[in-house]
Design a protein around this motif. Structure first.
Motif, PDB file in Angstrom:
ATOM      1  N   ASP A   1       0.838  -1.199   0.000  1.00  0.00           N
ATOM      2  CA  ASP A   1       0.000   0.000   0.000  1.00  0.00           C
ATOM      3  C   ASP A   1       0.873   1.249   0.000  1.00  0.00           C
ATOM      4  OD1 ASP A   1      -2.396  -1.360  -0.041  1.00  0.00           O
ATOM      5  OD2 ASP A   1      -2.479  -1.544   2.134  1.00  0.00           O
ATOM      6  N   LYS A   2       0.875   1.952  -1.108  1.00  0.00           N
ATOM      7  CA  LYS A   2       1.624   3.196  -1.210  1.00  0.00           C
ATOM      8  C   LYS A   2       0.661   4.367  -1.030  1.00  0.00           C
ATOM      9  CE  LYS A   2       4.998   1.195  -4.409  1.00  0.00           C
ATOM     10  NZ  LYS A   2       5.603   1.294  -5.771  1.00  0.00           N
ATOM     11  N   PRO A   3       1.160   5.478  -0.505  1.00  0.00           N
ATOM     12  CA  PRO A   3       0.272   6.636  -0.340  1.00  0.00           C
ATOM     13  C   PRO A   3      -0.343   7.045  -1.670  1.00  0.00           C
ATOM     14  CG  PRO A   3       2.334   6.961   0.845  1.00  0.00           C
ATOM     15  CD  PRO A   3       2.514   5.728   0.011  1.00  0.00           C
ATOM     16  N   LEU A   4      -1.631   7.338  -1.642  1.00  0.00           N
ATOM     17  CA  LEU A   4      -2.314   7.781  -2.844  1.00  0.00           C
ATOM     18  C   LEU A   4      -1.949   9.229  -3.125  1.00  0.00           C
ATOM     19  CD1 LEU A   4      -5.841   6.218  -2.196  1.00  0.00           C
ATOM     20  CD2 LEU A   4      -3.910   5.238  -3.465  1.00  0.00           C
ATOM     21  N   ALA A   5      -1.962   9.578  -4.393  1.00  0.00           N
ATOM     22  CA  ALA A   5      -1.542  10.923  -4.799  1.00  0.00           C
ATOM     23  C   ALA A   5      -2.683  11.913  -4.575  1.00  0.00           C
ATOM     24  CB  ALA A   5      -1.139  10.917  -6.265  1.00  0.00           C
ATOM     25  N   PRO A   6      -2.375  13.084  -4.049  1.00  0.00           N
ATOM     26  CA  PRO A   6      -3.412  14.109  -3.869  1.00  0.00           C
ATOM     27  C   PRO A   6      -3.671  14.863  -5.161  1.00  0.00           C
ATOM     28  CG  PRO A   6      -1.328  14.914  -3.038  1.00  0.00           C
ATOM     29  CD  PRO A   6      -1.084  13.503  -3.512  1.00  0.00           C
ATOM     30  N   GLY A   7      -4.759  15.593  -5.162  1.00  0.00           N
ATOM     31  CA  GLY A   7      -5.027  16.514  -6.253  1.00  0.00           C
ATOM     32  C   GLY A   7      -5.683  15.919  -7.469  1.00  0.00           C
ATOM     33  N   LYS A   8      -6.054  14.643  -7.457  1.00  0.00           N
ATOM     34  CA  LYS A   8      -6.734  14.050  -8.596  1.00  0.00           C
ATOM     35  C   LYS A   8      -8.170  14.551  -8.648  1.00  0.00           C
ATOM     36  CE  LYS A   8      -3.625  11.018 -10.231  1.00  0.00           C
ATOM     37  NZ  LYS A   8      -3.240  10.842 -11.630  1.00  0.00           N
ATOM     38  N   GLY A   9      -8.677  14.743  -9.860  1.00  0.00           N
ATOM     39  CA  GLY A   9     -10.040  15.217  -9.984  1.00  0.00           C
ATOM     40  C   GLY A   9     -11.077  14.131  -9.760  1.00  0.00           C
ATOM     41  N   ASP A  10     -10.726  12.870 -10.105  1.00  0.00           N
ATOM     42  CA  ASP A  10     -11.671  11.773  -9.938  1.00  0.00           C
ATOM     43  C   ASP A  10     -11.780  11.370  -8.470  1.00  0.00           C
ATOM     44  OD1 ASP A  10     -12.045  11.592 -12.746  1.00  0.00           O
ATOM     45  OD2 ASP A  10     -10.188  10.465 -12.927  1.00  0.00           O
TER      46      ASP A  10
ATOM     47  N   GLU B   1      -6.928   1.366 -11.974  1.00  0.00           N
ATOM     48  CA  GLU B   1      -5.702   2.158 -11.925  1.00  0.00           C
ATOM     49  C   GLU B   1      -5.192   2.463 -13.326  1.00  0.00           C
ATOM     50  OE1 GLU B   1      -3.866   0.813  -7.598  1.00  0.00           O
ATOM     51  OE2 GLU B   1      -3.258  -0.256  -9.404  1.00  0.00           O
ATOM     52  N   GLU B   2      -5.358   1.536 -14.255  1.00  0.00           N
ATOM     53  CA  GLU B   2      -4.958   1.813 -15.636  1.00  0.00           C
ATOM     54  C   GLU B   2      -5.810   2.929 -16.237  1.00  0.00           C
ATOM     55  OE1 GLU B   2      -5.184  -1.862 -17.730  1.00  0.00           O
ATOM     56  OE2 GLU B   2      -3.280  -2.631 -16.936  1.00  0.00           O
ATOM     57  N   ALA B   3      -7.022   3.093 -15.729  1.00  0.00           N
ATOM     58  CA  ALA B   3      -7.883   4.177 -16.192  1.00  0.00           C
ATOM     59  C   ALA B   3      -7.617   5.483 -15.444  1.00  0.00           C
ATOM     60  CB  ALA B   3      -9.355   3.777 -16.041  1.00  0.00           C
ATOM     61  N   GLY B   4      -6.631   5.482 -14.543  1.00  0.00           N
ATOM     62  CA  GLY B   4      -6.247   6.704 -13.855  1.00  0.00           C
ATOM     63  C   GLY B   4      -6.908   6.942 -12.517  1.00  0.00           C
ATOM     64  N   ARG B   5      -7.616   5.937 -11.975  1.00  0.00           N
ATOM     65  CA  ARG B   5      -8.286   6.120 -10.700  1.00  0.00           C
ATOM     66  C   ARG B   5      -7.351   5.823  -9.528  1.00  0.00           C
ATOM     67  NH1 ARG B   5     -11.128   7.723 -14.228  1.00  0.00           N
ATOM     68  NH2 ARG B   5     -13.403   7.534 -14.359  1.00  0.00           N
ATOM     69  N   GLN B   6      -7.624   6.484  -8.411  1.00  0.00           N
ATOM     70  CA  GLN B   6      -6.935   6.217  -7.154  1.00  0.00           C
ATOM     71  C   GLN B   6      -7.735   5.166  -6.399  1.00  0.00           C
ATOM     72  OE1 GLN B   6      -3.886   7.405  -6.959  1.00  0.00           O
ATOM     73  NE2 GLN B   6      -3.947   9.392  -5.977  1.00  0.00           N
ATOM     74  N   VAL B   7      -7.117   4.023  -6.094  1.00  0.00           N
ATOM     75  CA  VAL B   7      -7.858   2.893  -5.539  1.00  0.00           C
ATOM     76  C   VAL B   7      -7.175   2.404  -4.267  1.00  0.00           C
ATOM     77  CG1 VAL B   7      -8.798   0.596  -5.986  1.00  0.00           C
ATOM     78  CG2 VAL B   7      -8.519   2.221  -7.875  1.00  0.00           C
ATOM     79  N   ALA B   8      -7.978   2.153  -3.238  1.00  0.00           N
ATOM     80  CA  ALA B   8      -7.500   1.555  -1.995  1.00  0.00           C
ATOM     81  C   ALA B   8      -8.308   0.287  -1.749  1.00  0.00           C
ATOM     82  CB  ALA B   8      -7.650   2.516  -0.823  1.00  0.00           C
ATOM     83  N   ALA B   9      -7.621  -0.865  -1.715  1.00  0.00           N
ATOM     84  CA  ALA B   9      -8.268  -2.147  -1.444  1.00  0.00           C
ATOM     85  C   ALA B   9      -8.021  -2.529   0.009  1.00  0.00           C
ATOM     86  CB  ALA B   9      -7.737  -3.221  -2.390  1.00  0.00           C
TER      87      ALA B   9
ATOM     88  N   LEU C   1     -12.969  -0.268   8.863  1.00  0.00           N
ATOM     89  CA  LEU C   1     -13.112   0.433   7.584  1.00  0.00           C
ATOM     90  C   LEU C   1     -12.966   1.934   7.767  1.00  0.00           C
ATOM     91  CD1 LEU C   1     -13.839   0.497   4.568  1.00  0.00           C
ATOM     92  CD2 LEU C   1     -16.260   0.453   5.241  1.00  0.00           C
ATOM     93  N   ASP C   2     -13.417   2.454   8.875  1.00  0.00           N
ATOM     94  CA  ASP C   2     -13.312   3.887   9.137  1.00  0.00           C
ATOM     95  C   ASP C   2     -11.855   4.344   9.108  1.00  0.00           C
ATOM     96  OD1 ASP C   2     -14.501   6.464   9.981  1.00  0.00           O
ATOM     97  OD2 ASP C   2     -13.369   6.098  11.813  1.00  0.00           O
ATOM     98  N   GLN C   3     -10.944   3.527   9.613  1.00  0.00           N
ATOM     99  CA  GLN C   3      -9.527   3.872   9.595  1.00  0.00           C
ATOM    100  C   GLN C   3      -9.002   3.931   8.166  1.00  0.00           C
ATOM    101  OE1 GLN C   3      -7.584   0.999  12.117  1.00  0.00           O
ATOM    102  NE2 GLN C   3      -8.916   1.417  13.862  1.00  0.00           N
ATOM    103  N   HIS C   4      -9.431   3.008   7.325  1.00  0.00           N
ATOM    104  CA  HIS C   4      -8.991   3.012   5.924  1.00  0.00           C
ATOM    105  C   HIS C   4      -9.532   4.241   5.184  1.00  0.00           C
ATOM    106  CE1 HIS C   4      -7.184  -1.037   5.836  1.00  0.00           C
ATOM    107  NE2 HIS C   4      -8.151  -1.379   6.677  1.00  0.00           N
ATOM    108  N   ILE C   5     -10.794   4.562   5.419  1.00  0.00           N
ATOM    109  CA  ILE C   5     -11.389   5.718   4.754  1.00  0.00           C
ATOM    110  C   ILE C   5     -10.693   7.003   5.192  1.00  0.00           C
ATOM    111  CG2 ILE C   5     -13.498   7.096   4.587  1.00  0.00           C
ATOM    112  CD1 ILE C   5     -15.089   4.519   4.691  1.00  0.00           C
ATOM    113  N   ALA C   6     -10.402   7.116   6.473  1.00  0.00           N
ATOM    114  CA  ALA C   6      -9.714   8.313   6.973  1.00  0.00           C
ATOM    115  C   ALA C   6      -8.343   8.449   6.319  1.00  0.00           C
ATOM    116  CB  ALA C   6      -9.587   8.236   8.493  1.00  0.00           C
ATOM    117  N   ARG C   7      -7.644   7.336   6.152  1.00  0.00           N
ATOM    118  CA  ARG C   7      -6.325   7.398   5.529  1.00  0.00           C
ATOM    119  C   ARG C   7      -6.416   7.814   4.057  1.00  0.00           C
ATOM    120  NH1 ARG C   7      -4.959   2.582   6.239  1.00  0.00           N
ATOM    121  NH2 ARG C   7      -5.194   1.773   4.124  1.00  0.00           N
ATOM    122  N   VAL C   8      -7.413   7.298   3.341  1.00  0.00           N
ATOM    123  CA  VAL C   8      -7.591   7.669   1.936  1.00  0.00           C
ATOM    124  C   VAL C   8      -7.886   9.155   1.809  1.00  0.00           C
ATOM    125  CG1 VAL C   8      -9.081   7.351  -0.078  1.00  0.00           C
ATOM    126  CG2 VAL C   8      -8.290   5.366   1.207  1.00  0.00           C
ATOM    127  N   ARG C   9      -8.747   9.677   2.679  1.00  0.00           N
ATOM    128  CA  ARG C   9      -9.062  11.103   2.621  1.00  0.00           C
ATOM    129  C   ARG C   9      -7.851  11.956   2.947  1.00  0.00           C
ATOM    130  NH1 ARG C   9     -14.869  10.803   5.806  1.00  0.00           N
ATOM    131  NH2 ARG C   9     -16.201  10.504   3.987  1.00  0.00           N
TER     132      ARG C   9
END
Length: 328
Positions: A98-107, A131-139, A156-164
């Motif tokens: 799990d790598k940090p997701l990139a900020p600033g994406k419009g999707d 991800e090939e379509a450019g989406r930021q995904v957390a499994a 799940l709340d911890q995962h959602i907080a980290r994604v945000r």
């Protein structure tokens, strides 16, 4: 923890195959180790979906010729075997760290929630395509997938907080397969719909599953039809726009209509099963469209006002002076 259990199950299967192969050599005088290994490795891992198919067959949507229904069942058995033998026991091999997701994406970032006895490797194909379509995904992978669903919702709340935090996104898209859809709904019931753009459930037993009585753990009891936990959850509709995918040949959610959700749009895949539904093309397209950034609203172009010629003021017309009349 689940990954370790799945690997232990594979090792146990190999040990059983080795013992049977040795017994075959002692009893019949020929080395059948490889043959026994293939039969055991394939047979034990396909017994579960085959048994579930047999138990749930009466509730299937038989809307196609027999040969197509047979192929659909064979595909479902293969997808189950692939998930529990190839993908999930070797989660770290198929899924990168799990790598940090990139900020600033419009999707919208997408959070994928797995179901009962599953880890994040279940999403291997769908996550790759997104991800090939450019989406930021957390499994998500839960610490112990046989726990109470409300406890899983807190995880799940911890995962959602980290994604945000990583993406800085104001909203996310929640996607749950099987029990994962119930975990997502339990989270929404607790936290509300703020910060969530939508919910998509895939083969989720919203109204319970008959085979849940064989599932160990408190979450198995919660997924039984007419359980008090499900009744409390279904007393309210999701607070966000929802879309429910349900499969006509779902061997684990029986009857398949149990995956329909009140107040949600829906898509029925009559020739797909519980796990093959994950590779339905409409699922990928729905996730892409639901997570796409809204198109910018362009202001209407300002039309130039027509040029007007300057007004030329004409001099006032003067009447000629009146002439005096001379008396004759």
């Amino acid at each position: 923890m689940l990954t370790i259990l799945l690997r232990v199950a594979l090792v146990a299967t190999l040990i059983v195959a080795a013992i049977l192969g040795h017994l075959a050599k002692l009893l019949f005088g020929f080395d059948a180790g490889l043959l026994v290994l293939i039969v055991v490795l394939l047979g034990l891992q396909t017994a579960v979906p085959l048994g579930a198919l047999g138990l749930s067959a009466r509730g299937f949507l038989n809307v196609a010729p027999f040969e197509r229904r047979w192929l659909a069942s064979a595909r479902e058995v293969f997808e189950f075997w692939r998930a529990f033998v190839v993908l999930m026991p070797f989660e770290s091999f198929w899924m990168s760290e799990d790598k940090p997701l990139a900020p600033g994406k419009g999707d919208l970032p997408i959070v994928l929630v797995p179901g009962y006895a599953c880890n994040r490797a279940l999403w291997f194909d769908l996550k790759r395509d997104l991800e090939e379509a450019g989406r930021q995904v957390a499994a998500v992978t839960f610490a112990w997938p046989f726990a109470d669903i409300d406890l899983l919702a807190r995880q799940l709340d911890q995962h959602i907080a980290r994604v945000r935090e990583q993406t800085g996104a104001a909203e996310i898209l929640l996607v749950g397969h099987s029990m994962g859809g119930l975990v997502a709904r339990a989270w929404l019931a607790r936290h509300g719909g703020a910060g969530v753009a939508g919910l998509i459930t895939l083969a989720t037993p919203h109204h319970g599953a008959r085979l849940a009585k064989f599932a160990p753990g408190p979450n198995g009891r919660q997924m039984e039809p007419a359980s008090p936990w499900l009744a409390a959850l279904n007393a309210q509709e999701p607070p966000v726009p929802a879309h429910a995918f349900w499969s006509g040949r779902d061997e684990f959610v029986s009857p398949p209509e149990s995956a329909r959700l009140s107040g949600a749009a829906e898509t029925c895949a009559p020739l797909y099963g519980h796990y093959s539904l994950l590779r339905h093309p409409d699922v990928l397209q729905k996730l892409l469209s639901a997570s796409a950034a809204p198109a910018p609203v362009l202001a209407a172009p300002v039309q130039d006002a027509p040029l007007q010629e300057p007004l030329v003021q004409e001099p006032p017309v003067q009447e000629p002076p009146a002439q005096e009349t001379q008396p004759a």
